[in-house]
Structure formats: structure tokens, C-alpha cells
Scaffold this active site. Structure first.
Site, PDB file in Angstrom:
ATOM      1  N   CYS A  13     -29.597   5.670 -86.939  1.00 29.59           N
ATOM      2  CA  CYS A  13     -29.632   6.265 -85.595  1.00 29.59           C
ATOM      3  C   CYS A  13     -30.737   5.554 -84.804  1.00 29.59           C
ATOM      4  CB  CYS A  13     -29.818   7.781 -85.656  1.00 29.59           C
ATOM      5  SG  CYS A  13     -31.360   8.325 -86.447  1.00 29.59           S
ATOM      6  N   ARG A  19     -31.056  12.381 -86.877  1.00 26.98           N
ATOM      7  CA  ARG A  19     -29.671  12.341 -87.377  1.00 26.98           C
ATOM      8  C   ARG A  19     -29.514  11.590 -88.694  1.00 26.98           C
ATOM      9  NH1 ARG A  19     -27.384   9.897 -81.924  1.00 26.98           N
ATOM     10  NH2 ARG A  19     -29.499   9.013 -82.062  1.00 26.98           N
ATOM     11  N   ASP A 129     -27.404  13.475 -80.010  1.00 27.35           N
ATOM     12  CA  ASP A 129     -28.823  13.356 -80.337  1.00 27.35           C
ATOM     13  C   ASP A 129     -29.507  14.714 -80.100  1.00 27.35           C
ATOM     14  OD1 ASP A 129     -31.424  12.649 -80.659  1.00 27.35           O
ATOM     15  OD2 ASP A 129     -31.332  10.909 -79.320  1.00 27.35           O
TER      16      ASP A 129
END
Ligand code: 4NP
Length: 159
Positions: A13, A19, A129
Site C-alpha cells: 500500500c 492496509r 485508505d
């Protein structure tokens, strides 16, 4: 025991604190449940080095603990130019990460995949996100990753 076709997997990420650490932890848990932990190596990294050396975000650690997934030992690291040859599959959390991996980090196209191309409930979408958001956003990310990784393992890991 099940056979595997890909052994080294990297989840990516932007910051490698929200994440992709969760993706790594969920993947490791599902692989362990399949009895395959000795045959597979998983890691995670960020396209930026902004959080290098830091543990995962407290929101990710909290939801992971609630779900019996262990991520608190992980440390953020940036993607490097060797990752494209070192890993068999590199999994981007969103399309911006995907582009950066292809264009800046020269990841071979046949090794690069988008996480939600494996999500039956949102194929081709970005893993949103959760940075700067509350616990609900981290919970949603966890659920997206759990079902995407289940299908990813079926399609890309098991023979
Ligand atoms: P991640 O989330 O890419 O899922 O780790 C982010 C973490 C930090 C920032 C952005 C996204 N940041 O701007 O510092």
C-alpha cells in the site's frame, strides 16, 4: 496436504501501516489454517518510506486483535528495486499503488495484481485508505481483505 504454486507474496500500500500489514496478517492466518505456513513467505511494504520502521497503525492493530490476527510485530518498510525479482506475486491495495509498482519499481506485469480483482463483492475497486478515519473504516478494510484474500489463495496459491 494441499499443493502450492506460488511461494513468496508481497502486499503493498502507500504507507505500509494501515492496509498492507493487515493483508499480510490475514493472509498468514488463512495460510496457517490450510496447514501451508512452512511453504509460503509473506511480507508487506509501502510505495512511500514515510513511516519506515514504524509498527502498524493502532486502528489496524485493534481490528486485527479483535479478529485473532497478529500484526503488532510488523515494521513498515519501503518497496525496493529487488522486490520485483524476489517475490512471485506482488499485490497492490489500490490502482495508484499498482501504477507506482509498475512504473517506478519495475515490477514485471505478470507478477503484479490488484487486491480487489479477487473481491467477489467489489471487483476492480480500490481497498479504501482508512488513514485518518475511525474504527468503522478499519473494520471495512478488514472485511474486504478477508474475502479478497480467501479468493486470491484459491486462484493464485493452491494448485
Ligand atoms: P496505508 O495508509 O497506505 O494503508 O498504510 C496510509 C498511511 C499513511 C499515509 C497515507 C496512507 N500518510 O499520508 O502518511
Amino acid at each position: 496436504m494441499a499443493q502450492v504454486k506460488s511461494a513468496k507474496i508481497l502486499f503493498v500500500c502507500l504507507g505500509n501501516i494501515c492496509r498492507s500489514p493487515l493483508a499480510q496478517g490475514i493472509f498468514e492466518k488463512q495460510i496457517t489454517e490450510l496447514g501451508l505456513s512452512g511453504k509460503i513467505k509473506a511480507d508487506s511494504a509501502g510505495t512511500s518510506g514515510w513511516h519506515k520502521g514504524e509498527p502498524p497503525h493502532s486502528g489496524s492493530i485493534r481490528i486485527a486483535e479483535q479478529k485473532q490476527v497478529k500484526i503488532s510485530h510488523q515494521k513498515s518498510r519501503p518497496v525496493n528495486m529487488q522486490d520485483g525479482s524476489e517475490f512471485d506475486i506482488i499485490v497492490a491495495m489500490d490502482k495508484s499503488n499498482f501504477r507506482d509498482l509498475r512504473n517506478e519499481f519495475a515490477v514485471p506485469p505478470d507478477k503484479l495484481v490488484l487486491m480487489r480483482d479477487f473481491d467477489p463483492e467489489g471487483r476492480g475497486q480500490d481497498v479504501p485508505d482508512p488513514w485518518g478515519q475511525g474504527p468503522e473504516a478499519f473494520r471495512e478494510v478488514f472485511e474486504i481483505l478477508e474475502r479478497s484474500i480467501r479468493e486470491f489463495i484459491q486462484q493464485k496459491i493452491l494448485i
